[in-house]
Write a protein that holds these residues in place. Structure first.
Motif, PDB file in Angstrom:
ATOM      1  N   LEU A 101     -13.624  -6.074   4.448  1.00  0.00           N
ATOM      2  CA  LEU A 101     -13.073  -5.299   5.768  1.00  0.00           C
ATOM      3  C   LEU A 101     -13.296  -6.567   6.990  1.00  0.00           C
ATOM      4  CD1 LEU A 101     -13.965  -1.686   6.075  1.00  0.00           C
ATOM      5  CD2 LEU A 101     -11.603  -2.593   5.959  1.00  0.00           C
ATOM      6  N   ALA A 102     -14.213  -7.198   7.249  1.00  0.00           N
ATOM      7  CA  ALA A 102     -14.477  -8.020   8.105  1.00  0.00           C
ATOM      8  C   ALA A 102     -13.630  -9.584   7.664  1.00  0.00           C
ATOM      9  CB  ALA A 102     -15.938  -8.711   7.976  1.00  0.00           C
ATOM     10  N   LEU A 103     -13.183  -9.651   6.624  1.00  0.00           N
ATOM     11  CA  LEU A 103     -12.303 -10.586   6.376  1.00  0.00           C
ATOM     12  C   LEU A 103     -10.875 -10.367   6.519  1.00  0.00           C
ATOM     13  CD1 LEU A 103     -13.686 -12.097   2.683  1.00  0.00           C
ATOM     14  CD2 LEU A 103     -13.942 -13.293   5.170  1.00  0.00           C
ATOM     15  N   ALA A 104     -10.584  -9.154   6.227  1.00  0.00           N
ATOM     16  CA  ALA A 104      -9.282  -8.741   6.376  1.00  0.00           C
ATOM     17  C   ALA A 104      -8.859  -8.205   7.884  1.00  0.00           C
ATOM     18  CB  ALA A 104      -8.857  -7.286   5.379  1.00  0.00           C
ATOM     19  N   ALA A 105      -9.476  -7.763   8.414  1.00  0.00           N
ATOM     20  CA  ALA A 105      -9.419  -7.140   9.823  1.00  0.00           C
ATOM     21  C   ALA A 105      -7.945  -6.482   9.884  1.00  0.00           C
ATOM     22  CB  ALA A 105      -8.959  -8.482  10.859  1.00  0.00           C
TER      23      ALA A 105
END
Length: 354
Positions: free
Chosen positions: A261-265
Motif C-alpha cells: 500500500l505504501a508503494l501503490a498509494a
C-alpha cells in the motif's frame, strides 16, 4: 446495449460456467467441484481433473444457460479461461468454447485466469481504477497494482509456495482432510496460536515478496518433535500448530500488504482468491486497510474461489476494449499478468512460472 456473456472456467479442479451482463448482473453461476475425486490422493491429480472437466463442462454450460433463462442466441460473446492452469483442464475449456463459437458465430474471448480474480471487485463492488489487488489462492500469491483491464504491475509475490498450497501441505502433514484451507482453519479455532513458535518468513527483508515454504518445513519439525515426545500427535497440539501456522501466514500477509500500500498509494485494497475466505487472514487485512485509511473490498466467498462469473466479467472488460480471439486461441499453462516483470519462480520451455 448491455452485453451478455457466457464464461467458462476449468483451470484447476472446479468446472464452472456462468452468464454475466455488462451492467454487473450475475444471471447464473454453476460450479461443479472435484474434491471427492481427489480426496484419496492428498491433492489435485491433473489427469483426473482434465477428464472430469471434459465430462462436466457441457452440462455446466447447459445448467448456467437454464439458470440464467437465456439461450446461446441471446449471448454477445463467449469468454473462456485460456491459462494459466493445469494444461489438460485449460484445453478442455478452450476446446468447448471454440466449438460453441464455431457453431454459433459468437465472438470468442480468451481470458487470463488471474485477471478474472483481479477484476472481480469491479464486478461485485463497481470500484474504479487504480487499486491494489492481493491475489491469494492455492496456486498464486501476488500484489498487483491494477490500473486497467489489461494494465497490471506486480509489486511482489511468493518466491516459492502459494499460501493455499502451504495450507494444503500443512493439512496433509497433520492428517487433516483436503482441501486443506478450511480444515486447518477449523482446527485452528480450537488452538492457541501463542503455544508454538513459528517463523515469519522474509519480514526481515525489504519489499513485498513472500515465502511460505520454510513455514511449512517448520510445521513439519514441530509435528515430528511432538510425535517423538508424546508417541503421537495429540489433538490439542495439532490445533495449536494449526493456530500458530494460520497466525504466521496472516501476520506476514498483513505486513507485506502494508508495504504494498505504501508503494501503490491507491484508495482501495482488494483481495481475491480462495485464501481470502479465511476469516483470520481477512480480519488481519481489514485492520491494515483501516490503519492505512483505504477502502477494503473482498468479493463474496462464492466469487473468491474459482468460478466462471469472474471469467465472464473479465471477458466483458476485454470485449469492450475490442479484443476478439480466433480459432488459434491456445491454452497456456503459464501466463503472467505482468509480462514485463522478471519471473518470480524462474522459467522453462513453457515460459515464466509466475
Amino acid at each position: 446495449m448491455t452485453l451478455t456473456v457466457l464464461g467458462i472456467e476449468s483451470s484447476c479442479d472446479d468446472t464452472a460456467a456462468a452468464v454475466v451482463t455488462g451492467d454487473r448482473r450475475v444471471l447464473s453461476s454453476v460450479v461443479a467441484g472435484q474434491a471427492a475425486l481427489h480426496a484419496d490422493f492428498g491433492g489435485v491429480v491433473p489427469e483426473i481433473a482434465a477428464r472430469a472437466h471434459a465430462e462436466r463442462l457441457d452440462h455446466c454450460v447447459e445448467a448456467a444457460l437454464a439458470q440464467a433463462g437465456v439461450t446461446l442466441r441471446d449471448l454477445d460473446a463467449i469468454a473462456v479461461t485460456a491459462g494459466p492452469g493445469l494444461i489438460g483442464g485449460v484445453m478442455a475449456g478452450v476446446m468447448l468454447a471454440k466449438g460453441l463459437a464455431a457453431g454459433t458465430g459468437l465472438p470468442l474471448v480468451g481470458v487470463n485466469h488471474l485477471a478474472g480474480h483481479a477484476l472481480t471487485p469491479r464486478l461485485t463492488d463497481g470500484i474504479g481504477f487504480p487499486y491494489l489487488m492481493l491475489l491469494v489462492s492455492g496456486g498464486h500469491c501476488q500484489f498487483l497494482l491494477v490500473r486497467g483491464p489489461e494494465d497490471f504491475t506486480r509489486l511482489g509475490g511468493t518466491i516459492d509456495d502459494a499460501p493455499g498450497e502451504a495450507f494444503d501441505k500443512v493439512a496433509k502433514l497433520l492428517g487433516l482432510p483436503q482441501p486443506g484451507g478450511p480444515a486447518v482453519e477449523a482446527e485452528a479455532a480450537r488452538g492457541d496460536p501463542a503455544a508454538v513458535a513459528l517463523p515469519r518468513p522474509l519480514l526481515d527483508r525489504p519489499g513485498c515478496d513472500l515465502s511460505f515454504s520454510g513455514l511449512k518445513t517448520a510445521v513439519l519439525r514441530l509435528r515430528d518433535q511432538a510425535v517423538a515426545a508424546d508417541g503421537g500427535l495429540r489433538q490439542g497440539m495439532r490445533a495449536d500448530i494449526c493456530a500458530g501456522f494460520q497466525q504466521a501466514v496472516a501476520e506476514v500477509l498483513a505486513e507485506k500488504t502494508r508495504r504494498a500500500l505504501a508503494l501503490a498509494a491507491v484508495p482501495v485494497l482488494a483481495v481475491a482468491g480462495g485464501v481470502a475466505a479465511n476469516r483470520a487472514i481477512r480480519a488481519a487485512l481489514e485492520q491494515v486497510a483501516e490503519a492505512e485509511g483505504v477502502r477494503f473490498v473482498a468479493p463474496p466467498l462464492a466469487l473468491c474461489t474459482d468460478n466462471a462469473a469472474m471469467i465472464a466479467w473479465a471477458g466483458i472488460e476485454r470485449f469492450r476494449l475490442g479484443h476478439r480471439d480466433g480459432m488459434d486461441l491456445a491454452a497456456r499453462p503459464r501466463w503472467p499478468l505482468d509480462e514485463r516483470a522478471a519471473p518470480m519462480l524462474g522459467a522453462g520451455k513453457r515460459g515464466a512460472k509466475a
